[in-house]
Design a protein around this motif. Structure first.
Motif, PDB file in Angstrom:
ATOM      1  N   SER A  16       0.846  -1.199   0.000  1.00 12.97           N
ATOM      2  CA  SER A  16       0.000   0.000   0.000  1.00 12.97           C
ATOM      3  C   SER A  16       0.874   1.238   0.000  1.00 12.97           C
ATOM      4  O   SER A  16       1.979   1.245   0.563  1.00 12.97           O
ATOM      5  CB  SER A  16      -0.929   0.020   1.222  1.00 12.97           C
ATOM      6  OG  SER A  16      -1.778  -1.102   1.260  1.00 12.97           O
ATOM      7  N   ASP A  17       0.383   2.309  -0.619  1.00 12.02           N
ATOM      8  CA  ASP A  17       1.029   3.615  -0.536  1.00 12.02           C
ATOM      9  C   ASP A  17      -0.049   4.681  -0.642  1.00 12.02           C
ATOM     10  O   ASP A  17      -1.246   4.374  -0.652  1.00 12.02           O
ATOM     11  CB  ASP A  17       2.112   3.793  -1.611  1.00 12.02           C
ATOM     12  CG  ASP A  17       1.568   3.639  -3.021  1.00 12.02           C
ATOM     13  OD1 ASP A  17       0.353   3.827  -3.224  1.00 12.02           O
ATOM     14  OD2 ASP A  17       2.362   3.319  -3.936  1.00 12.02           O
ATOM     15  N   GLU A  18       0.368   5.943  -0.727  1.00  5.26           N
ATOM     16  CA  GLU A  18      -0.600   7.036  -0.734  1.00  5.26           C
ATOM     17  C   GLU A  18      -1.537   6.975  -1.937  1.00  5.26           C
ATOM     18  O   GLU A  18      -2.667   7.475  -1.882  1.00  5.26           O
ATOM     19  CB  GLU A  18       0.133   8.387  -0.731  1.00  5.26           C
ATOM     20  CG  GLU A  18       0.903   8.676   0.554  1.00  5.26           C
ATOM     21  CD  GLU A  18       2.298   8.047   0.546  1.00  5.26           C
ATOM     22  OE1 GLU A  18       2.588   7.257  -0.393  1.00  5.26           O
ATOM     23  OE2 GLU A  18       3.084   8.342   1.464  1.00  5.26           O
ATOM     24  N   ASP A  19      -1.084   6.375  -3.036  1.00  4.90           N
ATOM     25  CA  ASP A  19      -1.885   6.348  -4.257  1.00  4.90           C
ATOM     26  C   ASP A  19      -2.931   5.245  -4.265  1.00  4.90           C
ATOM     27  O   ASP A  19      -3.863   5.284  -5.078  1.00  4.90           O
ATOM     28  CB  ASP A  19      -0.976   6.184  -5.484  1.00  4.90           C
ATOM     29  CG  ASP A  19      -0.029   7.362  -5.654  1.00  4.90           C
ATOM     30  OD1 ASP A  19      -0.456   8.493  -5.329  1.00  4.90           O
ATOM     31  OD2 ASP A  19       1.110   7.151  -6.105  1.00  4.90           O
ATOM     32  N   GLY A  20      -2.776   4.238  -3.409  1.00  5.19           N
ATOM     33  CA  GLY A  20      -3.744   3.153  -3.402  1.00  5.19           C
ATOM     34  C   GLY A  20      -3.146   1.855  -2.885  1.00  5.19           C
ATOM     35  O   GLY A  20      -2.159   1.853  -2.142  1.00  5.19           O
TER      36      GLY A  20
ATOM     37  N   TYR B  84      -4.622  -3.252  -8.999  1.00  5.19           N
ATOM     38  CA  TYR B  84      -4.530  -2.039  -8.187  1.00  5.19           C
ATOM     39  C   TYR B  84      -5.915  -1.522  -7.792  1.00  5.19           C
ATOM     40  O   TYR B  84      -6.881  -1.642  -8.550  1.00  5.19           O
ATOM     41  CB  TYR B  84      -3.800  -0.938  -8.960  1.00  5.19           C
ATOM     42  CG  TYR B  84      -2.389  -1.304  -9.344  1.00  5.19           C
ATOM     43  CD1 TYR B  84      -1.320  -1.090  -8.476  1.00  5.19           C
ATOM     44  CD2 TYR B  84      -2.117  -1.888 -10.579  1.00  5.19           C
ATOM     45  CE1 TYR B  84      -0.030  -1.442  -8.821  1.00  5.19           C
ATOM     46  CE2 TYR B  84      -0.821  -2.252 -10.936  1.00  5.19           C
ATOM     47  CZ  TYR B  84       0.213  -2.020 -10.055  1.00  5.19           C
ATOM     48  OH  TYR B  84       1.484  -2.378 -10.403  1.00  5.19           O
TER      49      TYR B  84
ATOM     50  N   PRO C  46      -7.002   2.156  -6.845  1.00  6.16           N
ATOM     51  CA  PRO C  46      -6.647   3.563  -6.638  1.00  6.16           C
ATOM     52  C   PRO C  46      -7.349   4.114  -5.402  1.00  6.16           C
ATOM     53  O   PRO C  46      -8.408   3.624  -4.992  1.00  6.16           O
ATOM     54  CB  PRO C  46      -7.153   4.244  -7.920  1.00  6.16           C
ATOM     55  CG  PRO C  46      -7.319   3.144  -8.923  1.00  6.16           C
ATOM     56  CD  PRO C  46      -7.687   1.928  -8.126  1.00  6.16           C
ATOM     57  N   ALA C  47      -6.760   5.142  -4.822  1.00  6.08           N
ATOM     58  CA  ALA C  47      -7.329   5.722  -3.606  1.00  6.08           C
ATOM     59  C   ALA C  47      -8.770   6.194  -3.822  1.00  6.08           C
ATOM     60  O   ALA C  47      -9.594   6.141  -2.906  1.00  6.08           O
ATOM     61  CB  ALA C  47      -6.457   6.885  -3.137  1.00  6.08           C
ATOM     62  N   SER C  48      -9.102   6.618  -5.048  1.00  4.49           N
ATOM     63  CA  SER C  48     -10.457   7.102  -5.333  1.00  4.49           C
ATOM     64  C   SER C  48     -11.488   5.982  -5.325  1.00  4.49           C
ATOM     65  O   SER C  48     -12.693   6.243  -5.260  1.00  4.49           O
ATOM     66  CB  SER C  48     -10.484   7.807  -6.695  1.00  4.49           C
ATOM     67  OG  SER C  48     -10.050   6.937  -7.732  1.00  4.49           O
TER      68      SER C  48
ATOM     69  N   HIS D 203      -3.916   1.593   4.429  1.00  5.78           N
ATOM     70  CA  HIS D 203      -5.094   2.454   4.424  1.00  5.78           C
ATOM     71  C   HIS D 203      -6.075   1.978   5.500  1.00  5.78           C
ATOM     72  O   HIS D 203      -6.113   0.790   5.831  1.00  5.78           O
ATOM     73  CB  HIS D 203      -5.778   2.404   3.050  1.00  5.78           C
ATOM     74  CG  HIS D 203      -5.007   3.103   1.979  1.00  5.78           C
ATOM     75  ND1 HIS D 203      -5.238   4.416   1.625  1.00  5.78           N
ATOM     76  CD2 HIS D 203      -4.000   2.665   1.180  1.00  5.78           C
ATOM     77  CE1 HIS D 203      -4.408   4.763   0.652  1.00  5.78           C
ATOM     78  NE2 HIS D 203      -3.644   3.716   0.363  1.00  5.78           N
TER      79      HIS D 203
END
Length: 222
Positions: A92-96, A108, A110-112, A127
């Protein structure tokens, strides 16, 4: 998740394999060429399912190989849009979130496409979701008690819905030039990516939902 794709090719059999049954020798050669390979707009090839047409073997001038024109069916990994699958969190990272099904890792979220409100905890590298919360600021969400957070941890099995897939055919070779100026190369991309979401009811870590143990297990490598 898996489909059969009809492909055509011309395959050579080495003289050392002339003693083997023709179909068996051809399937071995096809699997060497296609297994674990991404075909553009087709998917990830797994193995040959069967041969549907086999032409007459011919010897070309200059070599001793027997060449066959073939039509065959290939087992291909390509989940369809809106299909629900189970995978494991790889990182995991800030983007997803990146997921894996054991033999394929380019999945993947995505965070959205995460349930809202969701924030990324840099300390846990994961997350977390705050159900029934009206917070919108990441700073405010990171100040909430840990007991109220529903984390999506590494290695956890999650149920996701396929939103789309993307194929990339990056050309190999030296950096391109335009009017004497070198064009900056983009980072190497995986040839095939699957984009998923967990933003609806019933999706996300299996442990979030009652009766999750009946939803199946993620696919393991091997």
């Amino acid at each position: 998740m898996f489909v059969l794709s009809v492909l055509k090719d011309t395959v050579a059999i080495h003289p050392s394999n002339f003693g083997a049954p023709v179909d068996q020798a051809l399937i071995v050669e096809l699997n060497k060429k296609y297994a674990n390979r991404v075909l553009h707009d087709v998917g990830l090839c797994v193995c040959v399912f069967d041969l549907t047409e086999v032409g007459e073997g011919k010897v070309r001038y200059g070599d001793g190989f027997l060449w066959y024109k073939l039509v065959f069916r290939m087992v291909v990994f390509r989940p369809f849009t809106s299909e629900v699958i189970v995978a494991k969190v790889k990182s995991s990272d800030e983007d997803g979130i990146r997921l894996t099904v054991g033999f394929f890792d380019d999945i993947y979220i995505p965070a959205s496409y995460l349930p809202q409100p969701t924030a990324f905890d840099p300390n846990e590298r994961a997350h977390f979701w705050l159900p029934d919360s009206e917070l919108t600021s990441t700073h405010d969400m990171l100040d909430t008690p840990v007991a109220e957070r529903m984390y999506i941890d590494q290695g956890e099995a999650v149920r996701v819905r396929v939103e789309t897939d993307d194929f990339y055919d990056d050309e190999p070779g030296p950096p391109k030039m335009a009017e004497g100026v070198q064009i900056k190369c983009e980072a190497k991309r995986a040839p095939y990516n699957i984009i998923c979401s967990i933003s609806e009811q019933g999706l996300g870590p299996l442990a979030w939902w009652s009766g999750a143990q009946d939803g199946g297990e993620p696919m393991d490598e091997g």
